[in-house]
Design a protein around this motif. Structure first.
Motif, PDB file in Angstrom:
ATOM      1  N   TRP A 186      75.492 -42.160 -18.591  1.00  0.00           N
ATOM      2  CA  TRP A 186      74.794 -40.902 -18.852  1.00  0.00           C
ATOM      3  C   TRP A 186      73.954 -40.404 -17.685  1.00  0.00           C
ATOM      4  O   TRP A 186      73.700 -39.212 -17.540  1.00  0.00           O
ATOM      5  CB  TRP A 186      73.915 -41.027 -20.099  1.00  0.00           C
ATOM      6  N   GLN A 194      78.150 -27.758 -25.426  1.00  0.00           N
ATOM      7  CA  GLN A 194      77.851 -29.154 -25.106  1.00  0.00           C
ATOM      8  C   GLN A 194      79.061 -30.069 -25.213  1.00  0.00           C
ATOM      9  O   GLN A 194      79.134 -31.089 -24.533  1.00  0.00           O
ATOM     10  CB  GLN A 194      76.742 -29.679 -26.040  1.00  0.00           C
ATOM     11  N   GLU A 245      86.253 -33.822 -13.168  1.00  0.00           N
ATOM     12  CA  GLU A 245      85.458 -34.866 -13.823  1.00  0.00           C
ATOM     13  C   GLU A 245      86.128 -35.322 -15.116  1.00  0.00           C
ATOM     14  O   GLU A 245      86.162 -36.519 -15.412  1.00  0.00           O
ATOM     15  CB  GLU A 245      84.050 -34.339 -14.119  1.00  0.00           C
ATOM     16  N   LYS A 291      78.934 -36.655 -15.607  1.00  0.00           N
ATOM     17  CA  LYS A 291      78.687 -35.348 -16.218  1.00  0.00           C
ATOM     18  C   LYS A 291      78.987 -35.352 -17.706  1.00  0.00           C
ATOM     19  O   LYS A 291      78.546 -34.472 -18.442  1.00  0.00           O
ATOM     20  CB  LYS A 291      79.553 -34.279 -15.536  1.00  0.00           C
ATOM     21  N   TYR A 292      79.772 -36.360 -18.147  1.00  0.00           N
ATOM     22  CA  TYR A 292      80.179 -36.390 -19.547  1.00  0.00           C
ATOM     23  C   TYR A 292      80.087 -37.795 -20.141  1.00  0.00           C
ATOM     24  O   TYR A 292      80.249 -38.798 -19.436  1.00  0.00           O
ATOM     25  CB  TYR A 292      81.635 -35.915 -19.712  1.00  0.00           C
ATOM     26  N   SER A 335      78.521 -33.198 -22.761  1.00  0.00           N
ATOM     27  CA  SER A 335      77.805 -33.018 -21.496  1.00  0.00           C
ATOM     28  C   SER A 335      76.529 -33.861 -21.469  1.00  0.00           C
ATOM     29  O   SER A 335      75.787 -33.910 -22.447  1.00  0.00           O
ATOM     30  CB  SER A 335      77.460 -31.534 -21.317  1.00  0.00           C
ATOM     31  N   THR A 336      76.310 -34.535 -20.346  1.00  0.00           N
ATOM     32  CA  THR A 336      75.115 -35.381 -20.206  1.00  0.00           C
ATOM     33  C   THR A 336      73.914 -34.600 -19.673  1.00  0.00           C
ATOM     34  O   THR A 336      72.823 -35.161 -19.542  1.00  0.00           O
ATOM     35  CB  THR A 336      75.387 -36.559 -19.257  1.00  0.00           C
ATOM     36  N   LYS A 337      74.106 -33.315 -19.372  1.00  0.00           N
ATOM     37  CA  LYS A 337      73.027 -32.513 -18.791  1.00  0.00           C
ATOM     38  C   LYS A 337      71.809 -32.452 -19.706  1.00  0.00           C
ATOM     39  O   LYS A 337      70.665 -32.627 -19.273  1.00  0.00           O
ATOM     40  CB  LYS A 337      73.526 -31.097 -18.500  1.00  0.00           C
ATOM     41  N   GLN A 338      72.056 -32.228 -20.997  1.00  0.00           N
ATOM     42  CA  GLN A 338      70.950 -32.148 -21.957  1.00  0.00           C
ATOM     43  C   GLN A 338      70.226 -33.490 -22.067  1.00  0.00           C
ATOM     44  O   GLN A 338      68.997 -33.543 -22.146  1.00  0.00           O
ATOM     45  CB  GLN A 338      71.479 -31.726 -23.325  1.00  0.00           C
ATOM     46  N   GLN A 384      70.087 -35.850 -19.737  1.00  0.00           N
ATOM     47  CA  GLN A 384      69.350 -36.083 -18.492  1.00  0.00           C
ATOM     48  C   GLN A 384      68.051 -35.283 -18.454  1.00  0.00           C
ATOM     49  O   GLN A 384      67.013 -35.796 -18.034  1.00  0.00           O
ATOM     50  CB  GLN A 384      70.239 -35.717 -17.308  1.00  0.00           C
ATOM     51  N   ASN A 385      68.115 -34.012 -18.899  1.00  0.00           N
ATOM     52  CA  ASN A 385      66.905 -33.181 -18.935  1.00  0.00           C
ATOM     53  C   ASN A 385      65.868 -33.750 -19.897  1.00  0.00           C
ATOM     54  O   ASN A 385      64.671 -33.787 -19.595  1.00  0.00           O
ATOM     55  CB  ASN A 385      67.255 -31.750 -19.349  1.00  0.00           C
TER      56      ASN A 385
END
Length: 218
Positions: free
Chosen positions: A136, A91, A113, A140-141, A163-166, A168-169
């Motif tokens: 966010w 992460q 990025e 991506k970060y 990481s912003t993926k978690q 966003q999910n």
């Protein structure tokens, strides 16, 4: 004749009841739904913003801690040790640069990025001890920059990437849950208001019919 009159009165009562119920129920439903939506949206934004803020504070604290360690000892061994601490994380990532903006060590390959964020943070005021760059939802970060200082001079910088993926999910799943709860609440509210207005309109209709009879001389 009496039967026809009874049917006519029955239809009149039914129409009147429906008309009054619709007016009272519609007004009441509009007000209640507006209040519920306002509360739901306020609560949703509060929870999401609080959670994102906690993630931001976490990555900033990590960057500050690493910068503090390197401010005490800006040697190759210490840099490698600090970077090694972040290499196992999926992460977060760390980039250590010198005062000229040259990368000394990073926990992963610097992609386009990351370069974009670093470039944006470099354009910030150079004397700033700490700065942030993120959105966010679109980036991506989440990125923090902490200055490495020695004898009052800035000798380098620590860039921490989260990481912003978690996030966003999590927000996406949370939005789905909130949407389902909102729909259930609206359905329950509609049924409750329907029942209440039916109960309230009954005596009003009796009063209306009574006044009509009085007007007709009864």
């Amino acid at each position: 004749k009496k039967t026809n009159q009874f049917i006519f009165i029955h239809i009149k009562i039914k129409k009147l009841k429906k008309k009054i119920s619709m007016k009272i129920g519609g007004s009441f439903f509009t007000v209640v739904v507006a209040i519920e939506l306002a509360l739901f949206i306020s609560l949703y934004l509060l929870i999401v913003n609080t959670w994102v803020r906690e993630e931001v504070d976490s990555v900033v604290a990590q960057g500050d801690n690493h910068a503090l360690v390197l401010s005490g000892d800006f040697s190759t061994e210490t840099i490698e040790h600090v970077v090694l601490m972040e290499e196992g994380s999926s992460q977060t990532a760390i980039v250590v640069q010198d005062s000229y903006g040259k990368t000394i060590k990073s926990s992963q390959t610097i992609n386009s990025e990351m370069k974009k964020h670093i470039s944006a943070l470099k354009n910030e005021e150079k004397n700033k001890k700490q700065s942030l760059h993120y959105h966010w939802l679109g980036d991506k970060y989440i990125v923090s920059k902490a200055s490495i200082q020695s004898n009052g001079n800035i000798v380098g910088s620590v860039y921490m990437f989260l990481s912003t993926k978690q996030i966003q999910n999590m927000v996406f799943n949370f939005t789905g849950i909130f949407a389902v709860l909102a729909v259930i609440t609206l359905v329950v509210t509609a049924f409750a208001i329907f029942y209440i207005t039916r109960t309230v309109t009954r005596p009003l209709i009796e009063i209306k019919l009574g006044t009509d009879k009085i007007a007709q001389g009864d």
